[in-house]
Design an enzyme around this catalytic site. Structure first.
Site, PDB file in Angstrom:
ATOM      1  N   SER A  47     -48.019  20.988 -42.428  1.00 19.76           N
ATOM      2  CA  SER A  47     -47.070  20.421 -43.392  1.00 19.76           C
ATOM      3  C   SER A  47     -47.810  20.011 -44.657  1.00 19.76           C
ATOM      4  O   SER A  47     -47.236  19.992 -45.745  1.00 19.76           O
ATOM      5  CB  SER A  47     -46.377  19.195 -42.793  1.00 19.76           C
TER       6      SER A  47
ATOM      7  N   MET B 225     -43.259  15.547 -36.908  1.00 19.83           N
ATOM      8  CA  MET B 225     -43.078  14.561 -37.975  1.00 19.83           C
ATOM      9  C   MET B 225     -42.300  15.211 -39.132  1.00 19.83           C
ATOM     10  O   MET B 225     -42.382  14.769 -40.276  1.00 19.83           O
ATOM     11  CB  MET B 225     -44.428  14.028 -38.450  1.00 19.83           C
ATOM     12  N   GLY B 226     -41.563  16.279 -38.824  1.00 24.63           N
ATOM     13  CA  GLY B 226     -40.736  16.925 -39.841  1.00 24.63           C
ATOM     14  C   GLY B 226     -41.536  17.799 -40.785  1.00 24.63           C
ATOM     15  O   GLY B 226     -42.659  18.183 -40.479  1.00 24.63           O
ATOM     16  N   ALA B 227     -40.932  18.107 -41.950  1.00 26.53           N
ATOM     17  CA  ALA B 227     -41.496  19.081 -42.898  1.00 26.53           C
ATOM     18  C   ALA B 227     -41.848  20.352 -42.102  1.00 26.53           C
ATOM     19  O   ALA B 227     -42.982  20.850 -42.125  1.00 26.53           O
ATOM     20  CB  ALA B 227     -42.710  18.530 -43.640  1.00 26.53           C
TER      21      ALA B 227
ATOM     22  N   HIS C 293     -44.227  24.815 -36.204  1.00 24.16           N
ATOM     23  CA  HIS C 293     -43.278  24.055 -35.383  1.00 24.16           C
ATOM     24  C   HIS C 293     -42.277  25.001 -34.720  1.00 24.16           C
ATOM     25  O   HIS C 293     -41.936  24.840 -33.559  1.00 24.16           O
ATOM     26  CB  HIS C 293     -42.477  23.081 -36.254  1.00 24.16           C
TER      27      HIS C 293
ATOM     28  N   LEU D 254     -51.288  26.938 -40.510  1.00 23.34           N
ATOM     29  CA  LEU D 254     -50.084  26.289 -41.053  1.00 23.34           C
ATOM     30  C   LEU D 254     -50.132  24.790 -40.800  1.00 23.34           C
ATOM     31  O   LEU D 254     -50.535  24.336 -39.728  1.00 23.34           O
ATOM     32  CB  LEU D 254     -48.827  26.866 -40.398  1.00 23.34           C
TER      33      LEU D 254
ATOM     34  N   HIS E 273     -42.404  23.887 -40.348  1.00 23.96           N
ATOM     35  CA  HIS E 273     -42.867  25.198 -40.784  1.00 23.96           C
ATOM     36  C   HIS E 273     -42.910  26.126 -39.568  1.00 23.96           C
ATOM     37  O   HIS E 273     -42.551  25.707 -38.442  1.00 23.96           O
ATOM     38  CB  HIS E 273     -44.235  25.102 -41.479  1.00 23.96           C
TER      39      HIS E 273
HETATM   40  O1  PAF Z   1     -48.753  16.364 -34.349  1.00 21.78           O
HETATM   41  C1  PAF Z   1     -47.870  15.648 -34.872  1.00 21.78           C
HETATM   42  O2  PAF Z   1     -47.051  16.079 -35.673  1.00 21.78           O
HETATM   43  C2  PAF Z   1     -47.795  14.172 -34.503  1.00 21.78           C
HETATM   44  O3  PAF Z   1     -49.060  13.646 -34.318  1.00 21.78           O
HETATM   45  C3  PAF Z   1     -46.892  13.896 -33.278  1.00 21.78           C
HETATM   46  C4  PAF Z   1     -47.459  14.550 -32.026  1.00 21.78           C
HETATM   47  C5  PAF Z   1     -45.496  14.412 -33.558  1.00 21.78           C
HETATM   48  C6  PAF Z   1     -46.824  12.395 -33.026  1.00 21.78           C
HETATM   49  O4  PAF Z   1     -46.302  11.706 -34.131  1.00 21.78           O
END
Ligand code: PAF
Length: 284
Positions: free
Chosen positions: A188, A30-32, A37, A186, A34
């Protein structure tokens, strides 16, 4: 790297790679972004030919509209980070909400007990929304492997179940929690903490790690209560739940000598910010 936002464009790129027998790894985010990810992305790069990183703040998984509005977003920073990490052939998929949900998604998934406990109790409909977006991404991208962090442990188990009931031909790869130097997992959401809350939040993982040592000589309920009391004794932290469960079916563990891996999952509010973490209890 190739940034694409149109679904058809993404499908075309993937079709081309599949024709050339390239394997695809999906890292849904979902971005942001770190380091957590980035660790999933590194793993995908190691294990597959083409990595697709999706960035989409999925509205259907937010039970609280304020939370959706406040969710950290950093589109330019994310693209800059990814351009340093990804290879030429990799894809950043940033779809539009209207294209992902041309109509209201009315699908309801049945996860039995798995989404009734822990996060499921406090975030009604959250996992149904996660299942809606993850199923769409798996169907559009058709990855060979998809990478999820163990910090969201209940989400990981539910996604594994989703893949099983819908027979998606994908391997779900769990990736370990990445922590700050002081132990905070960690997330977001960490950037939303005030400096005082951020400092105090280190107590969460510290308490979880100590609870593993305590499990050598205390029973399950004593360890559970100790964690809750210890964290609640901080004026800045409030535990929502701390449950010690079997890591496969998420049923509560009553006794340390029960069969199966045991995991303690926690949600804590630091001021207004909700943090989750977990720790595995080894058999001693
Ligand atoms: O873990 C997340 O960031 C979200 O729940 C995901 C798996 C990207 C689904 O929107």
């Amino acid at each position: 790297m190739e940034p694409v936002s149109r679904i058809q464009e993404c499908i075309n790129l993937i079709y081309g790679h599949k024709k050339n027998r390239k394997s695809i790894g999906l890292v849904p985010t979902m971005g942001a972004l770190h380091q957590g990810h980035l660790s999933l992305i590194e793993r995908s790069i190691l294990e597959t030919d083409i990595t697709v990183v999706s960035i989409f703040v999925n509205p259907t998984q937010f039970n609280d509209q304020k939370d959706l509005l406040n969710y950290p977003r950093n589109p330019d920073g994310d693209l800059a980070t990814l351009s340093m990490k990804l290879r030429q052939q990799d894809i950043v998929f940033t779809p539009d909400e209207k294209e992902i949900y041309p109509e209201k998604d009315t699908r309801i998934f049945d996860f039995g007990h798995l989404d009734k406990t822990m996060e499921g109790k406090y975030r009604k409909g959250h996992f149904n929304g996660v299942a809606q977006i993850v199923s769409k991404l798996l169907e559009l991208i058709t990855p060979d492997k998809a990478y999820f962090g163990e910090k969201d442990f209940q989400q990981l188990i539910i996604i594994k179940h989703l893949v099983k009931i819908l027979h998606y031909p994908v391997e779900i790869v769990p990736c370990p929690i990445i922590r700050e130097e002081d132990g905070l997992a960690l997330s977001s959401r960490n950037q939303l903490l005030s400096p005082m809350e951020r400092k105090e939040s280190a107590l969460i993982s510290k308490t979880l790690f100590t609870s593993v040592l305590r499990s050598r000589e205390r029973d399950v309920e004593a360890v559970r209560s100790w964690v809750i009391e210890t964290l609640n004794s901080s004026s800045m932290l409030q535990v929502e739940y701390f449950d010690i469960v079997n890591s496969t079916d998420l049923k509560p563990v009553k006794n340390w000598n029960e069969k199966g891996e045991k995991i303690g999952c926690i949600a804590v509010k630091a001021g207004k910010i909700r943090l989750i973490d977990n720790v595995k209890f080894p058999d001693f």
